[in-house]
Design a protein around this motif. Structure first.
Motif, PDB file in Angstrom:
ATOM      1  N   SER A  31       2.719  10.697  -0.406  1.00  0.00           N
ATOM      2  CA  SER A  31       2.453   9.798   0.710  1.00  0.00           C
ATOM      3  C   SER A  31       3.703   8.959   0.936  1.00  0.00           C
ATOM      4  O   SER A  31       4.471   8.706   0.017  1.00  0.00           O
ATOM      5  CB  SER A  31       1.271   8.890   0.356  1.00  0.00           C
ATOM      6  OG  SER A  31       1.066   7.934   1.354  1.00  0.00           O
ATOM      7  N   CYS A  34       2.723   2.938  -0.059  1.00  0.00           N
ATOM      8  CA  CYS A  34       1.602   2.404  -0.813  1.00  0.00           C
ATOM      9  C   CYS A  34       1.215   1.101  -0.132  1.00  0.00           C
ATOM     10  O   CYS A  34       1.999   0.155  -0.086  1.00  0.00           O
ATOM     11  CB  CYS A  34       2.027   2.152  -2.268  1.00  0.00           C
ATOM     12  SG  CYS A  34       0.677   1.591  -3.319  1.00  0.00           S
ATOM     13  N   ASP A  38      -4.079  -0.445  -2.314  1.00  0.00           N
ATOM     14  CA  ASP A  38      -4.065   0.939  -2.781  1.00  0.00           C
ATOM     15  C   ASP A  38      -3.712   1.004  -4.261  1.00  0.00           C
ATOM     16  O   ASP A  38      -2.916   0.200  -4.747  1.00  0.00           O
ATOM     17  CB  ASP A  38      -3.008   1.771  -2.047  1.00  0.00           C
ATOM     18  CG  ASP A  38      -3.350   2.044  -0.600  1.00  0.00           C
ATOM     19  OD1 ASP A  38      -4.503   1.792  -0.191  1.00  0.00           O
ATOM     20  OD2 ASP A  38      -2.457   2.507   0.126  1.00  0.00           O
ATOM     21  N   CYS A  40      -1.596   3.319  -6.604  1.00  0.00           N
ATOM     22  CA  CYS A  40      -0.540   4.295  -6.345  1.00  0.00           C
ATOM     23  C   CYS A  40       0.189   4.684  -7.621  1.00  0.00           C
ATOM     24  O   CYS A  40       0.393   3.850  -8.509  1.00  0.00           O
ATOM     25  CB  CYS A  40       0.488   3.730  -5.365  1.00  0.00           C
ATOM     26  SG  CYS A  40      -0.188   3.367  -3.743  1.00  0.00           S
ATOM     27  N   GLN A  47       8.147   1.121  -9.209  1.00  0.00           N
ATOM     28  CA  GLN A  47       7.482   1.431  -7.951  1.00  0.00           C
ATOM     29  C   GLN A  47       8.484   1.923  -6.891  1.00  0.00           C
ATOM     30  O   GLN A  47       8.445   1.533  -5.729  1.00  0.00           O
ATOM     31  CB  GLN A  47       6.686   0.231  -7.421  1.00  0.00           C
ATOM     32  CG  GLN A  47       5.540  -0.178  -8.320  1.00  0.00           C
ATOM     33  CD  GLN A  47       6.000  -0.737  -9.655  1.00  0.00           C
ATOM     34  OE1 GLN A  47       6.831  -1.621  -9.714  1.00  0.00           O
ATOM     35  NE2 GLN A  47       5.458  -0.223 -10.743  1.00  0.00           N
ATOM     36  N   VAL A  51       5.671   8.244  -3.418  1.00  0.00           N
ATOM     37  CA  VAL A  51       4.310   7.924  -3.820  1.00  0.00           C
ATOM     38  C   VAL A  51       3.644   9.273  -4.104  1.00  0.00           C
ATOM     39  O   VAL A  51       3.374  10.045  -3.192  1.00  0.00           O
ATOM     40  CB  VAL A  51       3.548   7.149  -2.723  1.00  0.00           C
ATOM     41  CG1 VAL A  51       2.109   6.904  -3.146  1.00  0.00           C
ATOM     42  CG2 VAL A  51       4.248   5.833  -2.412  1.00  0.00           C
ATOM     43  N   TYR A  53       0.680   9.846  -5.668  1.00  0.00           N
ATOM     44  CA  TYR A  53      -0.760   9.819  -5.452  1.00  0.00           C
ATOM     45  C   TYR A  53      -1.140   8.427  -4.989  1.00  0.00           C
ATOM     46  O   TYR A  53      -0.650   7.430  -5.518  1.00  0.00           O
ATOM     47  CB  TYR A  53      -1.518  10.182  -6.736  1.00  0.00           C
ATOM     48  CG  TYR A  53      -3.010  10.169  -6.554  1.00  0.00           C
ATOM     49  CD1 TYR A  53      -3.645  11.166  -5.814  1.00  0.00           C
ATOM     50  CD2 TYR A  53      -3.783   9.159  -7.093  1.00  0.00           C
ATOM     51  CE1 TYR A  53      -5.016  11.144  -5.623  1.00  0.00           C
ATOM     52  CE2 TYR A  53      -5.157   9.137  -6.908  1.00  0.00           C
ATOM     53  CZ  TYR A  53      -5.758  10.130  -6.169  1.00  0.00           C
ATOM     54  OH  TYR A  53      -7.116  10.100  -5.981  1.00  0.00           O
ATOM     55  N   ARG A  54      -2.031   8.375  -3.978  1.00  0.00           N
ATOM     56  CA  ARG A  54      -2.469   7.087  -3.431  1.00  0.00           C
ATOM     57  C   ARG A  54      -3.947   7.175  -3.120  1.00  0.00           C
ATOM     58  O   ARG A  54      -4.408   8.156  -2.539  1.00  0.00           O
ATOM     59  CB  ARG A  54      -1.698   6.768  -2.153  1.00  0.00           C
ATOM     60  CG  ARG A  54      -2.137   5.509  -1.449  1.00  0.00           C
ATOM     61  CD  ARG A  54      -1.325   5.243  -0.194  1.00  0.00           C
ATOM     62  NE  ARG A  54      -1.635   6.146   0.890  1.00  0.00           N
ATOM     63  CZ  ARG A  54      -2.587   5.939   1.799  1.00  0.00           C
ATOM     64  NH1 ARG A  54      -3.341   4.864   1.730  1.00  0.00           N
ATOM     65  NH2 ARG A  54      -2.793   6.816   2.751  1.00  0.00           N
TER      66      ARG A  54
END
Length: 129
Positions: A31, A34, A38, A40, A47, A51, A53-54
């Motif tokens: 994605s 984030c 969310d 993430c 960070q 991303v 997985y969200r």
């Protein structure tokens, strides 16, 4: 009889609903961002990066919605995460390196940003108590 455009739209929505209901695993498609609220998993430390997985998490004063992921496909290897669950709920997010909550596990405890080991993630669940 329905106009052709409306009939095609209904068919597309029905097909989407059926494919989502039949999907046994969560998609780990990257994605772009984030969003606030969310959960993430990120490819880079602090960070950064993609991303991986969200999931939007709805938090209220009395609870939250955070779906378990039995099998993340494909597996991801995050270096950091953002957890939107407040500390007051006393929950940890468990990241298992294999689908179906098997194998070794990493824990994300507490609200905010966390660094991870880069180990694979094949499933995840929230454990409160």
């Amino acid at each position: 009889m329905l106009p052709r455009a409306l009939a095609l739209s209904l068919a597309a929505v029905t097909a989407l609903g059926l494919s989502a209901a039949a999907a046994p695993a969560a998609s780990a498609a990257p994605s772009a961002t984030c969003h606030k609220g969310d959960f993430c998993l990120f490819s880079g430390a602090h960070q950064t990066g993609e991303v991986l997985y969200r999931v939007p998490v709805k938090v209220t004063r009395t609870g939250f919605s955070f779906p378990d992921v039995d099998a993340l496909e494909p597996l991801v290897a995050p270096r950091s995460a953002h957890n939107p669950l407040p500390d007051s709920f006393g929950c940890v997010v468990r990241l298992n390196d294999k689908p179906h909550f098997a194998g070794s596990e990493q824990e994300i405890d507490g609200f905010g940003d966390r660094e991870l080991t880069g180990a694979p993630v094949g499933s995840l669940t929230v454990d409160c108590g």
